[in-house]
Design a protein around this motif. Sequence first.
Motif, short mmCIF file in Angstrom:
data_model
loop_
_atom_site.label_atom_id
_atom_site.label_comp_id
_atom_site.label_asym_id
_atom_site.label_seq_id
_atom_site.Cartn_x
_atom_site.Cartn_y
_atom_site.Cartn_z
N GLU A 303 94.96 87.92 -61.98
CA GLU A 303 95.14 88.73 -63.21
C GLU A 303 95.26 87.85 -64.45
O GLU A 303 95.90 86.79 -64.40
CB GLU A 303 96.45 89.52 -63.08
CG GLU A 303 96.32 90.81 -62.27
CD GLU A 303 95.58 91.90 -63.00
OE1 GLU A 303 96.02 92.29 -64.10
OE2 GLU A 303 94.50 92.33 -62.50
N ASN A 305 95.83 88.14 -68.94
CA ASN A 305 96.10 89.09 -70.03
C ASN A 305 94.99 89.03 -71.07
O ASN A 305 94.10 88.17 -71.00
CB ASN A 305 97.48 88.85 -70.64
CG ASN A 305 97.60 87.46 -71.22
OD1 ASN A 305 96.61 86.93 -71.73
ND2 ASN A 305 98.79 86.88 -71.13
N SER A 306 95.04 89.95 -72.02
CA SER A 306 93.93 90.07 -72.98
C SER A 306 93.81 88.82 -73.85
O SER A 306 92.69 88.41 -74.21
CB SER A 306 94.07 91.31 -73.85
OG SER A 306 95.23 91.19 -74.63
N LYS A 307 94.91 88.19 -74.19
CA LYS A 307 94.87 86.96 -75.00
C LYS A 307 94.11 85.85 -74.25
O LYS A 307 93.26 85.15 -74.81
CB LYS A 307 96.30 86.49 -75.28
CG LYS A 307 96.55 86.31 -76.77
CD LYS A 307 97.96 85.91 -76.98
CE LYS A 307 98.12 85.39 -78.40
NZ LYS A 307 99.47 85.03 -78.67
#
Length: 510
Positions: A303, A305-307
């Motif tokens: 996984e 994150n968007s950053k």
Amino acid sequence: MLDEKIPSIVLLSSKNNEHLLEYLASYRVLQAEPKEDTISFIENNAPSIVIIDNTETEEVNYRICREIKQNTGDRYLPIIMFTKTDRECIRAALKEDADDFITDKSDDLEILTRINSLLQIKTLYDKLAKERDQAQTYIDVAQTLIGVVDRDLKVVLANKKSSEVLGYPQEEIIGQKWFDVFLPERIRDMIKTGYNMVLEGEIEPPEFSEKPILTRTGEERLVFWHDVVLKDDQGGIMGTISSGEDITEKKQAEMALVEANKELQELDKMRNEFLANISKELQMPLASIKGFSNLLARGEYGEINSKQRDALLTITRNCDRLQKHVNVLLYASEDCSQNVIYYFEATDINSLLNKTLDELKINFAKYNLTLEINLEDIPQVNADETQLKNVIFQILDNAIKFTPANGKIKVSTSRTGKYVEMKIRDSGIGIAKDKVENIFKSFYQVDGSTRRKYGGTGIGLYICKKIVEGHKGKILVESVKGKGSEFTVQLPIRTQPDDYTTTENLAVAN
Ligand code: ADP
């Protein structure tokens, strides 16, 4: 004032010549006693004829006659000698180079006839000498070497330039054996043999030839000769006339150029090898960075994150940019560009265009450029999408770069016969007519200031042309300086449905 037309006669005599002077009344007669300075008297007065009267002993008269002849050089000055009627004396006078004789028995008519005929000969001789001198002046003005060699292999004519190049005064060249004195020893016999064959009519001399000559200082100079055979009225070979250009310096410069060219080719080869190697070295790690960034961005390794995704997509985008630069290196190396492999597949140019326009959206907005799109329904082409997209990107990028703010760019596609055509027109700075044909050459920029003002490397369109040609298509440009440019890419319509990339249909540019 003296009348120049009346011939003057120098009469060398110390006796009373009343009678003779009466006969010569129609001439200008300058009388002098035969003394030490007789020669300078003659030189100063430049007479048409000299008459030597037998005032002294015969021997003295002969000596004077000899001295005059020796000192008049190649001028012709007729001498009439008074002799005794005795045949031996007449013969002796003529032997001493007198041109005619008068005896104490000669009457006025005979004397005048003899003088007149000698004057006529003198006039003709002077005319001939004048014409000869004039011809010599003409050949002396020539900036080429001009020379004539006769059947005895002797020089009979050499102009001023020949004397300058050979380093001898003209008169020292005349009469010399050409081949023995003025040719380097190593080629002397060979050229002499050839010349003798020319004299015998066995061969024609080569019209043009390059042969060295030997100067007074022993230096060899290379001359480009043009030889012509000289023939008499009956067609007999008299010798040759040659004109030659001293090409020593020109030849040296040519040789230096050949050497420099060789060196450049060597350097070019090294540059190509270097570029080929470095682009290969860069490609591998670049592909790896891009591949792993993609995998990471897609969450294949867990996984994110968007950053993190944004950061990874930035890496991928920059990898694409880097890839473009590596491609430039690849194409900059001629050898390498010939080994570019295209992975062909059925391609829709309209969608490729739209994708590229989408990437450049920001730039259109930034410069407030109007975009007009007119895409027709066109068949697919057989193309390597990545490479063809590079072409579209480059042409559009140039259109944006060379169009001032608030300008207009028009993109259109259509079908023409067996081809699909893509046109990108801009209202930019345009290209001067005499420069247009150069823009597809590698590293060419229309003017030196372009790089400073617009950036770029001058290789983009060169690569575009290589790629389009690798697709069996054409790239064309029409442009008017100050008005704008229109680039057209024509690609053949895909005909074979199964013409996808396989190992067999890997195409190689060029
Ligand atoms: P560069 O990286 O310098 O743009 P290119 O090979 O793409 O190199 O273009 C070569 C030269 O052709 C440019 O430097 C420019 O002088 C001229 N050129 C290319 N496209 C245009 C255009 N649309 N309008 C005017 N000049 C152009």
